[in-house]
Design an enzyme around this catalytic site. Sequence first.
Site, PDB file in Angstrom:
ATOM      1  N   GLY A   1      86.382  72.199 -13.644  1.00 32.28           N
ATOM      2  CA  GLY A   1      86.464  70.801 -13.190  1.00 32.28           C
ATOM      3  C   GLY A   1      87.918  70.349 -13.136  1.00 32.28           C
ATOM      4  N   HIS A   2      88.640  70.594 -14.237  1.00 33.82           N
ATOM      5  CA  HIS A   2      90.071  70.231 -14.264  1.00 33.82           C
ATOM      6  C   HIS A   2      90.837  70.996 -13.175  1.00 33.82           C
ATOM      7  CE1 HIS A   2      89.029  69.731 -18.707  1.00 33.82           C
ATOM      8  NE2 HIS A   2      89.460  68.531 -18.389  1.00 33.82           N
TER       9      HIS A   2
ATOM     10  N   LYS B   1      83.253  62.440 -12.359  1.00 31.12           N
ATOM     11  CA  LYS B   1      82.311  62.546 -13.484  1.00 31.12           C
ATOM     12  C   LYS B   1      82.492  61.358 -14.437  1.00 31.12           C
ATOM     13  CE  LYS B   1      82.824  65.240 -17.207  1.00 31.12           C
ATOM     14  NZ  LYS B   1      82.437  64.486 -18.410  1.00 31.12           N
ATOM     15  N   ASP B   2      83.757  61.029 -14.682  1.00 36.23           N
ATOM     16  CA  ASP B   2      84.077  59.897 -15.562  1.00 36.23           C
ATOM     17  C   ASP B   2      84.291  58.685 -14.648  1.00 36.23           C
ATOM     18  OD1 ASP B   2      84.554  61.419 -18.264  1.00 36.23           O
ATOM     19  OD2 ASP B   2      85.561  62.582 -16.714  1.00 36.23           O
TER      20      ASP B   2
ATOM     21  N   SER C   1      84.733  69.659 -21.372  1.00 34.83           N
ATOM     22  CA  SER C   1      85.286  70.345 -22.546  1.00 34.83           C
ATOM     23  C   SER C   1      84.330  70.213 -23.733  1.00 34.83           C
ATOM     24  CB  SER C   1      86.646  69.752 -22.922  1.00 34.83           C
ATOM     25  OG  SER C   1      87.480  69.715 -21.788  1.00 34.83           O
TER      26      SER C   1
ATOM     27  N   LEU D   1      90.970  73.277 -20.636  1.00 35.24           N
ATOM     28  CA  LEU D   1      90.710  73.156 -19.201  1.00 35.24           C
ATOM     29  C   LEU D   1      89.582  74.071 -18.732  1.00 35.24           C
ATOM     30  CD1 LEU D   1      94.392  72.962 -17.884  1.00 35.24           C
ATOM     31  CD2 LEU D   1      92.898  71.116 -18.656  1.00 35.24           C
ATOM     32  N   HIS D   2      88.787  73.527 -17.799  1.00 37.41           N
ATOM     33  CA  HIS D   2      87.695  74.291 -17.179  1.00 37.41           C
ATOM     34  C   HIS D   2      87.793  74.103 -15.666  1.00 37.41           C
ATOM     35  CE1 HIS D   2      85.932  70.349 -16.780  1.00 37.41           C
ATOM     36  NE2 HIS D   2      85.955  70.176 -18.092  1.00 37.41           N
TER      37      HIS D   2
ATOM     38  N   GLY E   1      88.592  62.771 -12.070  1.00 45.51           N
ATOM     39  CA  GLY E   1      87.263  63.240 -11.689  1.00 45.51           C
ATOM     40  C   GLY E   1      86.260  62.103 -11.583  1.00 45.51           C
TER      41      GLY E   1
HETATM   42  P1  AMP Z   1      89.397  65.175 -19.738  1.00 44.06           P
HETATM   43  O1  AMP Z   1      90.244  66.349 -20.104  1.00 44.06           O
HETATM   44  O2  AMP Z   1      87.977  65.283 -20.143  1.00 44.06           O
HETATM   45  O3  AMP Z   1      90.053  63.864 -20.139  1.00 44.06           O
HETATM   46  O4  AMP Z   1      89.365  65.145 -18.150  1.00 44.06           O
HETATM   47  C1  AMP Z   1      90.539  65.144 -17.393  1.00 44.06           C
HETATM   48  C2  AMP Z   1      90.204  64.860 -15.957  1.00 44.06           C
HETATM   49  O5  AMP Z   1      89.347  65.877 -15.458  1.00 44.06           O
HETATM   50  C3  AMP Z   1      89.459  63.522 -15.768  1.00 44.06           C
HETATM   51  O6  AMP Z   1      89.935  62.895 -14.598  1.00 44.06           O
HETATM   52  C4  AMP Z   1      88.037  63.963 -15.625  1.00 44.06           C
HETATM   53  O7  AMP Z   1      87.249  63.063 -14.879  1.00 44.06           O
HETATM   54  C5  AMP Z   1      88.211  65.281 -14.873  1.00 44.06           C
HETATM   55  N1  AMP Z   1      87.037  66.118 -15.063  1.00 44.06           N
HETATM   56  C6  AMP Z   1      86.433  66.455 -16.231  1.00 44.06           C
HETATM   57  N2  AMP Z   1      85.326  67.195 -16.007  1.00 44.06           N
HETATM   58  C7  AMP Z   1      85.227  67.333 -14.662  1.00 44.06           C
HETATM   59  C8  AMP Z   1      84.290  67.973 -13.800  1.00 44.06           C
HETATM   60  N3  AMP Z   1      83.243  68.630 -14.272  1.00 44.06           N
HETATM   61  N4  AMP Z   1      84.491  67.905 -12.464  1.00 44.06           N
HETATM   62  C9  AMP Z   1      85.565  67.240 -11.954  1.00 44.06           C
HETATM   63  N5  AMP Z   1      86.487  66.603 -12.723  1.00 44.06           N
HETATM   64  C10 AMP Z   1      86.313  66.642 -14.052  1.00 44.06           C
END
Ligand code: AMP
Length: 289
Positions: free
Chosen positions: A43-44, A155-156, A192, A40-41, A153
């Site tokens: 954004g999450h 972003k996706d 990530s 997690l960062h 997010g």
């Molecule tokens: P992931 O762990 O990459 O599957 O992402 C989990 C959720 O976090 C998804 O809904 C992504 O769109 C969201 N997410 C990832 N990176 C960001 C970001 N930089 N800003 C906002 N949401 C994000």
Amino acid sequence: MRKNEKNFKIIRSPLALQRLSKKILAQGKSIGLVPTMGALHKGHISLVKKSAKSNDVTIVSVFVNPVQFGANEDFAKYPRRLQTDAKLCAESGADIIFAPSSKDMYPAPLQTYVRSAIENMYCGAYRPGHFTGVLSVVAKLFNIALPSNAYFGEKDFQQLHVIRKMAYDLNFPVKVIGAKTIREKSGLAMSSRNEYMSCEERVAASSIYAGMQEAKKMYKQGVNSVAKLKKIISEKIEEAGGKIQYIEMANKNDLVPVKTKISKAAVILLACYFGKTRLIDCDFLYYPR
Ligand code: AMP
């Protein structure tokens, strides 16, 4: 220590979470779900905070879903650090981490999948089966966590769109909420996967945002040719040493491709490589400008 931190739970069993969620709902409380693959960062964490603000209980799922990775993709090397993730979630207002194993989620191979009509477009064109894997796991997560609201997010953006459409088309009683992209100071969207890159690649990858900003500026000044706007972005990225996989423009609301001229709210969707790292990003061209 915040109230959440004391009562914070890590749950691994889908059945145990489903039972707990039923109890929470029976008490008249709302559940917010933030599906993630962990590492997690900020954004999450922005999604976790958004959920914690509007829901009585926030569940963060941390699951690196094998079904959404292609054979030559980064499933094995995807970063995994549950204890750090749990601490961050507890500090940010979450109540529960749901961290099942692959066996917990897939005790037997699936014979049932959820598919999107746009699974072979944009990112899907380069990641066959990816969105089927995403939608199928998110459908399972919705049925396990029983959220009132679920947070994804922007972003996706294709992912957000197909999930929102799945919830609408299949009558999931869940409100799908999008949240804006959190970026590093350089403009690079937090991900990530950024940690796969060298320092130099990370600096160069800020050209993605710079390219999109330049295109937005030109669009505001009257340029509405898709070809011209794409060229502005691709030149910026390529000058910095990136390799474009695709850049497309689509209607923001239905993701129908825009081929020639922007004439309603649109989204720029792109994927590119810096070194071996595949990055995706998006931005919006509003209308009227
Ligand atoms: P992931 O762990 O990459 O599957 O992402 C989990 C959720 O976090 C998804 O809904 C992504 O769109 C969201 N997410 C990832 N990176 C960001 C970001 N930089 N800003 C906002 N949401 C994000």
